[in-house]
Design a protein around this motif. Sequence first.
Motif, PDB file in Angstrom:
ATOM      1  N   VAL A  30       0.794  -1.229   0.038  1.00 49.29           N
ATOM      2  CA  VAL A  30      -0.017   0.012   0.151  1.00 49.29           C
ATOM      3  C   VAL A  30       0.821   1.295  -0.017  1.00 49.29           C
ATOM      4  N   GLY A  31       0.768   2.096  -1.220  1.00 49.18           N
ATOM      5  CA  GLY A  31       1.474   3.236  -1.062  1.00 49.18           C
ATOM      6  C   GLY A  31       0.572   4.511  -0.802  1.00 49.18           C
ATOM      7  N   ILE A  32       1.001   5.487  -0.201  1.00 52.45           N
ATOM      8  CA  ILE A  32       0.254   6.614   0.492  1.00 52.45           C
ATOM      9  C   ILE A  32       0.937   7.768  -0.150  1.00 52.45           C
ATOM     10  N   PRO A  33       0.842   8.583  -1.252  1.00 51.64           N
ATOM     11  CA  PRO A  33       1.580   9.836  -1.646  1.00 51.64           C
ATOM     12  C   PRO A  33       0.885  10.979  -0.642  1.00 51.64           C
ATOM     13  N   THR A  34       1.986  11.631  -0.316  1.00 45.63           N
ATOM     14  CA  THR A  34       1.703  12.725   0.587  1.00 45.63           C
ATOM     15  C   THR A  34       2.540  14.196   0.587  1.00 45.63           C
ATOM     16  N   LEU A  35       1.964  15.042   0.747  1.00 40.84           N
ATOM     17  CA  LEU A  35       2.607  16.420   0.973  1.00 40.84           C
ATOM     18  C   LEU A  35       1.800  17.137   2.218  1.00 40.84           C
ATOM     19  N   ASN A  36       2.651  17.359   3.021  1.00 43.87           N
ATOM     20  CA  ASN A  36       2.018  18.114   4.465  1.00 43.87           C
ATOM     21  C   ASN A  36       0.544  17.467   4.736  1.00 43.87           C
ATOM     22  N   GLU A  37       0.430  16.271   4.888  1.00 39.86           N
ATOM     23  CA  GLU A  37      -0.858  15.660   5.437  1.00 39.86           C
ATOM     24  C   GLU A  37      -0.638  15.119   6.993  1.00 39.86           C
ATOM     25  N   ALA A  38      -0.075  15.931   7.866  1.00 41.80           N
ATOM     26  CA  ALA A  38      -0.080  15.521   9.266  1.00 41.80           C
ATOM     27  C   ALA A  38      -1.282  15.560   9.894  1.00 41.80           C
ATOM     28  N   ASP A  39      -2.247  16.100   9.682  1.00 43.92           N
ATOM     29  CA  ASP A  39      -3.604  16.296  10.208  1.00 43.92           C
ATOM     30  C   ASP A  39      -4.311  14.806   9.880  1.00 43.92           C
ATOM     31  N   ASN A  40      -3.948  14.201   8.897  1.00 44.80           N
ATOM     32  CA  ASN A  40      -4.866  13.067   8.635  1.00 44.80           C
ATOM     33  C   ASN A  40      -4.025  11.762   8.394  1.00 44.80           C
ATOM     34  N   ILE A  41      -2.607  11.868   8.227  1.00 40.95           N
ATOM     35  CA  ILE A  41      -1.942  10.593   7.788  1.00 40.95           C
ATOM     36  C   ILE A  41      -2.046   9.623   8.944  1.00 40.95           C
ATOM     37  N   GLY A  42      -1.869   9.945  10.034  1.00 48.98           N
ATOM     38  CA  GLY A  42      -2.265   8.986  11.194  1.00 48.98           C
ATOM     39  C   GLY A  42      -3.566   8.286  11.275  1.00 48.98           C
ATOM     40  N   LYS A  43      -4.293   9.079  10.920  1.00 54.78           N
ATOM     41  CA  LYS A  43      -5.530   8.244  11.075  1.00 54.78           C
ATOM     42  C   LYS A  43      -5.965   7.203   9.697  1.00 54.78           C
ATOM     43  N   VAL A  44      -5.035   7.398   8.623  1.00 50.83           N
ATOM     44  CA  VAL A  44      -4.984   6.670   7.426  1.00 50.83           C
ATOM     45  C   VAL A  44      -4.269   5.436   7.805  1.00 50.83           C
ATOM     46  N   ILE A  45      -3.316   5.600   8.246  1.00 51.57           N
ATOM     47  CA  ILE A  45      -2.337   4.377   8.790  1.00 51.57           C
ATOM     48  C   ILE A  45      -2.814   3.360   9.770  1.00 51.57           C
TER      49      ILE A  45
ATOM     50  N   ASP B 110       6.642  10.513   0.288  1.00 44.89           N
ATOM     51  CA  ASP B 110       6.626  11.926   0.615  1.00 44.89           C
ATOM     52  C   ASP B 110       7.237  12.992  -0.286  1.00 44.89           C
ATOM     53  N   SER B 111       6.639  13.963  -0.650  1.00 42.29           N
ATOM     54  CA  SER B 111       7.272  14.867  -1.507  1.00 42.29           C
ATOM     55  C   SER B 111       8.100  16.222  -0.723  1.00 42.29           C
ATOM     56  N   GLY B 112       8.333  15.929   0.502  1.00 40.91           N
ATOM     57  CA  GLY B 112       9.286  16.819   1.348  1.00 40.91           C
ATOM     58  C   GLY B 112       8.284  17.673   2.115  1.00 40.91           C
ATOM     59  N   SER B 113       7.322  17.058   2.918  1.00 42.49           N
ATOM     60  CA  SER B 113       6.531  17.655   3.857  1.00 42.49           C
ATOM     61  C   SER B 113       7.284  18.422   5.040  1.00 42.49           C
ATOM     62  N   SER B 114       6.854  19.536   5.340  1.00 42.55           N
ATOM     63  CA  SER B 114       7.497  20.368   6.170  1.00 42.55           C
ATOM     64  C   SER B 114       6.490  20.433   7.660  1.00 42.55           C
ATOM     65  N   ASP B 115       5.640  19.723   7.735  1.00 43.29           N
ATOM     66  CA  ASP B 115       4.689  19.835   8.868  1.00 43.29           C
ATOM     67  C   ASP B 115       4.783  18.388   9.805  1.00 43.29           C
ATOM     68  N   GLY B 116       5.690  17.794   9.532  1.00 40.02           N
ATOM     69  CA  GLY B 116       5.968  16.454  10.455  1.00 40.02           C
ATOM     70  C   GLY B 116       5.283  15.119   9.920  1.00 40.02           C
ATOM     71  N   THR B 117       4.758  15.264   8.494  1.00 43.26           N
ATOM     72  CA  THR B 117       3.931  14.174   7.968  1.00 43.26           C
ATOM     73  C   THR B 117       4.951  12.671   8.187  1.00 43.26           C
ATOM     74  N   ASP B 118       6.171  12.916   7.845  1.00 40.79           N
ATOM     75  CA  ASP B 118       7.068  11.788   7.762  1.00 40.79           C
ATOM     76  C   ASP B 118       7.177  11.139   9.120  1.00 40.79           C
ATOM     77  N   GLU B 119       7.291  12.019  10.192  1.00 41.18           N
ATOM     78  CA  GLU B 119       7.643  11.475  11.642  1.00 41.18           C
ATOM     79  C   GLU B 119       6.474  10.776  11.958  1.00 41.18           C
ATOM     80  N   ILE B 120       5.275  11.152  11.636  1.00 43.47           N
ATOM     81  CA  ILE B 120       3.952  10.751  12.143  1.00 43.47           C
ATOM     82  C   ILE B 120       3.704   9.251  11.760  1.00 43.47           C
ATOM     83  N   ALA B 121       4.137   9.126  10.343  1.00 41.86           N
ATOM     84  CA  ALA B 121       3.936   7.955   9.501  1.00 41.86           C
ATOM     85  C   ALA B 121       4.873   7.082   9.944  1.00 41.86           C
ATOM     86  N   ARG B 122       6.060   7.511  10.404  1.00 37.64           N
ATOM     87  CA  ARG B 122       6.967   6.312  11.053  1.00 37.64           C
ATOM     88  C   ARG B 122       6.646   5.757  12.382  1.00 37.64           C
TER      89      ARG B 122
END
Length: 357
Positions: free
Chosen positions: A44-59, A79-91
């Motif tokens: 499952v691949g989830i493309p993101t850019l600054n999706e910190a508000d919802n990415i945790g819920k999706v995962i 990820d396309s280089g998010s600046s809002d912590g999307t990558d940290e939340i996903a990990r």
Amino acid sequence: MAVKKKSKLGVLQWFNKHTFHHSKYADIDRLVALKKKQGVKISVGIPTLNEADNIGKVIDALMPLMKEKDLVDEIAVIDSGSSDGTDEIAREKGAKVFVSEKHLKDEGVFFHKGENLWKSLHMLKGDIICWVDADIKNISPHFVYGLVGPMLEDKKIGYVKAFYERPIHSVSGLQGEGGGRVTEIFTRPMFNTFFPQLTGFIQPLSGEYAGRREILERVPFFIGYGVETGLLVDIEKTFGLKAMAQVDLDVRVHRNQTTKALGRMSFGLLQVYLHRVPALRPLLKDFNAIYRFPETQIAKDGKKEYFLSEKEVKEIERPPIKGVSEYQIRKSFENDFLAKLTDTLFNIKRDLRGKRE
């Protein structure tokens, strides 16, 4: 799945035989048994850019398919280089995270959803890839098992699109209809005119779809708004409608685009038709990818001012990834260690070449 040459299937016949509802695949244990019988892996691949508000819920919603049911082998954010912590939340939620620009650098770097999907074929290990957007508010496991189910049931199916009702936010709240505006105003008329064989797709621009690697690696990817349209056109042309299906996922609640944003989207989609319709292709010679649109602002004296904004909307086309040398080498390795070693060696090679230049 053995990839075969395109064979004809009428759109009405296809519509009746290849349109399903996600409830048909709700028995996940049965899907897991079919998956093991086929010997395939599912990513499952989830493309993101600054999706910190919802990415945790999706995962969180999708993780049970991997941790509890063994239907999915990996869940990854591209990820396309998010600046809002999307990558940290996903990990933290247990997903793999790939930063798109750090992969396949020799092929150039672009920033858009289609670019992330194309590169995800290089990063993910699945034989079946399922892409899910990160802004879905009512995300549920059926967004994944509904899309991979038809391929596990029928080896002849290699690409599955989602469709659903798309409520739209308004001043009076969430309205049951109104989403899919570009589909009805632009894409459906264009399909009826230039690609009537694709008119059976209920939501051709839906952001959720799944495919077999041996199909996805053989078609080009537009990097931007045109990725969904391009995939439909090219997969049908190469493999035929018999290899395609669509599944009703009921309802998708997400962040609605502004009218101005939909205008830019349509401008990007138009470029796909210029590339794929032979009669329109000559227009590309003098095509200007600058999209102009009027905007207003309130001046200091309280009066309304009008001005023209400009934005480049250029649909660059990535070639079939099967022909990319780094992908070919990575694919030949079976384990993650050797895949990481391949990335390291290519980076060293690029750095050495840069020093010599």
